[in-house]
Structures are given as structure tokens and as C-alpha cells.
Scaffold this motif. Sequence first.
Motif, mmCIF file in Angstrom:
data_model
loop_
_atom_site.group_PDB
_atom_site.id
_atom_site.type_symbol
_atom_site.label_atom_id
_atom_site.label_comp_id
_atom_site.label_asym_id
_atom_site.label_seq_id
_atom_site.Cartn_x
_atom_site.Cartn_y
_atom_site.Cartn_z
ATOM 1 N N THR A 133 -1.230 -16.122 -8.510
ATOM 2 C CA THR A 133 -1.792 -14.885 -9.046
ATOM 3 C C THR A 133 -2.934 -14.466 -8.139
ATOM 4 N N VAL A 134 -3.135 -13.163 -8.014
ATOM 5 C CA VAL A 134 -4.156 -12.614 -7.119
ATOM 6 C C VAL A 134 -5.141 -11.801 -7.940
ATOM 7 N N ALA A 135 -6.422 -12.047 -7.729
ATOM 8 C CA ALA A 135 -7.477 -11.265 -8.369
ATOM 9 C C ALA A 135 -8.723 -11.351 -7.498
ATOM 10 N N GLY A 136 -9.386 -10.223 -7.298
ATOM 11 C CA GLY A 136 -10.646 -10.212 -6.577
ATOM 12 C C GLY A 136 -10.569 -10.766 -5.175
ATOM 13 N N GLY A 137 -9.446 -10.546 -4.473
ATOM 14 C CA GLY A 137 -9.325 -11.001 -3.103
ATOM 15 C C GLY A 137 -9.046 -12.480 -2.949
ATOM 16 N N THR A 138 -8.608 -13.133 -4.024
ATOM 17 C CA THR A 138 -8.336 -14.569 -3.985
ATOM 18 C C THR A 138 -6.965 -14.855 -4.588
ATOM 19 N N VAL A 139 -6.233 -15.770 -3.964
ATOM 20 C CA VAL A 139 -4.947 -16.233 -4.477
ATOM 21 C C VAL A 139 -5.172 -17.549 -5.209
ATOM 22 N N TYR A 140 -4.766 -17.615 -6.474
ATOM 23 C CA TYR A 140 -4.889 -18.837 -7.262
ATOM 24 C C TYR A 140 -3.494 -19.402 -7.498
ATOM 25 N N GLY B 272 -5.187 -10.671 -13.659
ATOM 26 C CA GLY B 272 -4.661 -11.042 -12.359
ATOM 27 C C GLY B 272 -3.239 -10.539 -12.184
ATOM 28 N N SER B 273 -2.736 -10.624 -10.947
ATOM 29 C CA SER B 273 -1.430 -10.034 -10.637
ATOM 30 C C SER B 273 -0.288 -10.687 -11.398
ATOM 31 N N ARG B 274 -0.384 -12.004 -11.682
ATOM 32 C CA ARG B 274 0.740 -12.677 -12.331
ATOM 33 C C ARG B 274 1.081 -12.041 -13.666
ATOM 34 N N VAL B 275 0.085 -11.803 -14.482
ATOM 35 C CA VAL B 275 0.325 -11.226 -15.797
ATOM 36 C C VAL B 275 0.533 -9.721 -15.717
ATOM 37 N N LEU B 276 -0.218 -9.034 -14.869
ATOM 38 C CA LEU B 276 -0.058 -7.583 -14.769
ATOM 39 C C LEU B 276 1.320 -7.201 -14.256
ATOM 40 N N GLY C 244 -7.313 -6.589 -7.654
ATOM 41 C CA GLY C 244 -6.445 -7.572 -7.017
ATOM 42 C C GLY C 244 -5.120 -6.996 -6.598
ATOM 43 N N LEU C 245 -4.739 -5.827 -7.148
ATOM 44 C CA LEU C 245 -3.469 -5.208 -6.816
ATOM 45 C C LEU C 245 -3.643 -3.944 -5.987
ATOM 46 N N ALA C 246 -4.820 -3.729 -5.454
ATOM 47 C CA ALA C 246 -5.063 -2.508 -4.701
ATOM 48 C C ALA C 246 -4.066 -2.377 -3.569
ATOM 49 N N GLY C 247 -3.483 -1.203 -3.449
ATOM 50 C CA GLY C 247 -2.551 -0.949 -2.366
ATOM 51 C C GLY C 247 -1.110 -1.191 -2.740
ATOM 52 N N VAL C 248 -0.826 -1.722 -3.929
ATOM 53 C CA VAL C 248 0.564 -1.942 -4.330
ATOM 54 C C VAL C 248 1.162 -0.641 -4.802
ATOM 55 N N GLY C 249 0.610 -0.079 -5.889
ATOM 56 C CA GLY C 249 1.060 1.210 -6.392
ATOM 57 C C GLY C 249 2.450 1.191 -6.948
ATOM 58 N N GLY C 250 2.890 2.321 -7.454
ATOM 59 C CA GLY C 250 4.256 2.493 -7.909
ATOM 60 C C GLY C 250 4.576 1.666 -9.121
ATOM 61 N N ALA C 251 5.866 1.661 -9.473
ATOM 62 C CA ALA C 251 6.322 0.887 -10.627
ATOM 63 C C ALA C 251 6.304 -0.582 -10.277
ATOM 64 N N VAL D 17 2.959 -9.873 -5.844
ATOM 65 C CA VAL D 17 2.712 -8.895 -4.789
ATOM 66 C C VAL D 17 1.356 -8.255 -5.028
ATOM 67 N N ALA D 18 0.535 -8.226 -3.997
ATOM 68 C CA ALA D 18 -0.772 -7.590 -4.088
ATOM 69 C C ALA D 18 -1.196 -7.107 -2.720
ATOM 70 N N ASP D 19 -1.713 -5.899 -2.661
ATOM 71 C CA ASP D 19 -2.283 -5.335 -1.436
ATOM 72 C C ASP D 19 -1.298 -5.412 -0.276
ATOM 73 N N GLY D 20 -0.022 -5.112 -0.571
ATOM 74 C CA GLY D 20 0.982 -5.062 0.474
ATOM 75 C C GLY D 20 1.459 -6.409 0.971
#
Length: 469
Positions: free
Chosen positions: A297-304, A405-409, A448-455, A258-261
Amino acid sequence: MTERDDANRRTRADRSRIDRRAVLRTAGVGLVGTAAYSSVASARTRARRTGAMQDERGTEGPRSEPDEPSDDERVRWAFDTGQNVRSSPTVVNGTVYALNWNGLLYAIDAESGQQEWTFDTGGMRAGGDVFYSSPAVVNGTVYVGSDEATSVYAIDAASGEKRWDYETDSRVLSSPSVVDGTVYVGGNDESVYALAADSGDEIWTYGTERPVSASPTVVDGTVYVGSWDGVVYALTADDGDEVWTYEIRSSVGSSATVADGTVYVGGTDSRVHAIDASSGDERWTFDTDGIVYSTPTVAGGTVYVGSADATVYALGTTSGEPVWTVDTGDRVRSSPTVAGDTVFVGGDDEVVYALAADSGDERWTYETDGAVDSSPTVVDGTVYVGSMDDSVYALEAGLEGSSDGSRVLLGTLGHHGDLEWGTGGGADGGGGTGGSDDGAPGFGIGAGLAGVGGAASLLARRLERTAGD
């Protein structure tokens, strides 16, 4: 089974039902056979193959040597577990945690590669799944699923002693996700579980129509998880109520990120799906030429993400259009991680790849002696990854940073640092409010996770074929 679970099943029965035989035919990819390697020492000193490699279709193609430094210099250490390692390493407080095919959970010193302890979760059964549980480590406790014992375990991270176990009705191949004192995990008994992290007591269960081997993702009080019934579910984290469902109409072959909603997930329909996290509406889909077991995984506006069509894809988060693609020698079931300006991913061609995040250009490759379905985790300039040659590797990353990136974070398929981080904020992409106990950099919510927030916490598990009983 609770009354709510029965109601859940009746509600889903009213929907247009997926043909289970078709789902199984789509997902039923055979288990890749591998030879056992008895010595990591020999694997480290054995000359790497530089000539022709044979892929699964029997065709041959060239494979060049990795760039300098040489293979021996690339390896900081290699640890022999005695069986295939498809679990993805988690690295916390200087210890690497990984599971092998025999069901042995290993704690390995991240610096020296020496064993600290082992815990027997129960071996994989014959004809079992290619992918299975990776550990989550939170507040000094390791949480991991079991195949043979059909249980979720909580294990003391320092000593390897069992704290509690919770028995389900079938194997647990999903990787636990731990958020705000609750363990979320899927089961092959067609259930999603929420358990108290301190005691293992059941908080709620939610029934699906097929096994749940993907890992739950928990963001802003919502649990996102896919099932082999072809549905991605959004459930409330506190009581398991259904928020929305998204039908892929094909088995869900990866865990979500999950990234940026937006929820990103792969399926056995050979597509990557982007789903609105609030409504469950489709934003876009992208067609590959093979089943997508890899977790994006998402980082820098790109999905890998990887695909069974032997390709690593970089896709725009907004459009889903390819930024670049890289062809490998075989299926890519490993899930990428991003550290700094480099994407790290494994392939069934027995290679660990380091690719430029902006272009896909090869920075270096390292050839193991078995398929690399494990998903890499980078910590302080070291890539930790498992291989079907029985080894856990620590490789020089060629950079000083850690996975961001989002996968590990989010904890999908291995993570670094303690997962109890950033629960009070970090939604603006300026860095999370928490940090890892081991001081690993970048362990806040990044751009890469901007806009997700929360736990937020996610440990994923990719599954090649369902094997529920």
C-alpha cells in the motif's frame, strides 16, 4: 477459448519460458495448520499470552502486552464464523462483509457485530490455498469468488440473495475488481475475466500460462494483474488486449497497487518490484529475505509491505530504499493499510500491529488466537480484520479516521465505501470526486495516489500456493 486467447498463448509461447517446476518449487509453501476455536466469547475473555511465543522454527522470544487500553477494551466485538477467516473485510453502509474457510460469506452489522445474513459460496477444498477471495461491494451488490463452486457470484448486499453467478473452469481465489460496470477477476483456469456487473455476461477473457489468484487492478483504462507464470500483465480494460508484460521470472505472490504512475507488486522471488505503469519498464526492485505475498500500500510517498521474512517494510516510492523496518514474530502475509499516521497489519505470529507510519514505532498490538493473514480495513476509528482463530474482529484503532492508503482506496483485499468513486478525476491528489455511501472519510484519491486519476478499483488476493485443477 476465443481466437484472441489462442493468439495470446502463442505470443507468450514465443517468449523465453519459465520453468513451471521451478515456479511451483518456489511457490510451494505448505499450508499452515491451525487449531479450531469454537467460541469467540472464550477468545475475548481468555488471558492473552504475555510470555514466550514459539515461532515456526521452534525458537522462542518475548512478546509484551499491548499498550493501554487493555485487550478487553480494545475489542469492540468479535464475531465467531466457525472457521478460519483469511478473507479481508469490506465495510460498506454499516455492514462488514467477510468470507470464512467454509466458503460462507457473512454480512455483519459493523456497530453491534450481529449477523445480518450468510451466503454459501462453497467450502475450500482439502489442501487448498491459504488466501482466497475477498468481497467487493458496488451499488448494492457484493461480488466474490468461489473455490468449490469455481464461480464468481453477485449477491444482493441487503438480503444476501444471489443475483447471478458465472462458472469458470477452476477455483476463483482472486478478489473481484469492479470498475465502470465491469467485474475483473482472475481464475485458476489460467484466465483473466471481464464480466458485465449487472448480468454476469462475459465481455472478454485473456489467457495466461498459470493460475491467476492475484486481483486485477484497473486504473485509467488499464488492467494490471500478476500470474503464477511469473508475469505481470497490463491489459486494456475495454477489450483485454495486451499493452505490456513484465517478467518477474518467479510466481507473482501479491496483487498490484498503483500510485503516481507506478505499479508496485511482490513476488516469490522475495522482491518488491516498482514498474512504470505506462511502459512496463522496471523502476526499481527491493530484496527482502522472504517471499512477498503481501500486497503493498502507498501513502505519503512511502510503500508499506510485509514479507515472509517476518518483517514489515516502509520503502521510499522513488528510490525503493528502506525508510524503516519492523521485525515481527513470524511471516507477514497480511497487507498493510494506512489510516492517518498509523500503519495497521497482521502477522502469522497471531498479532495485529499498529505502527507509526513515519518511524515504525509500535503504537499498540493486539494478540488473537490464530495467524492474521487477513488484511485490516479501518473505518471511523475501528479496525476490522479476520484471524485464523475463526473470528472477525472490530478493534479500537486509537484514532478517528479511516483507511486512506492505496490498498484500500483501490479496493485491494477489502475496502470501505462503495467502489464507484472518483471516476471523473481526483488525479491531483486533492481528493476524489466521489465519496462513500456511508460517509467514510478519506475515500477520495489521496496524496499517495497523486497522478493516477481515472477510474480505479482493486481487490487483491494473495496466494500461498497454487492449487488449480
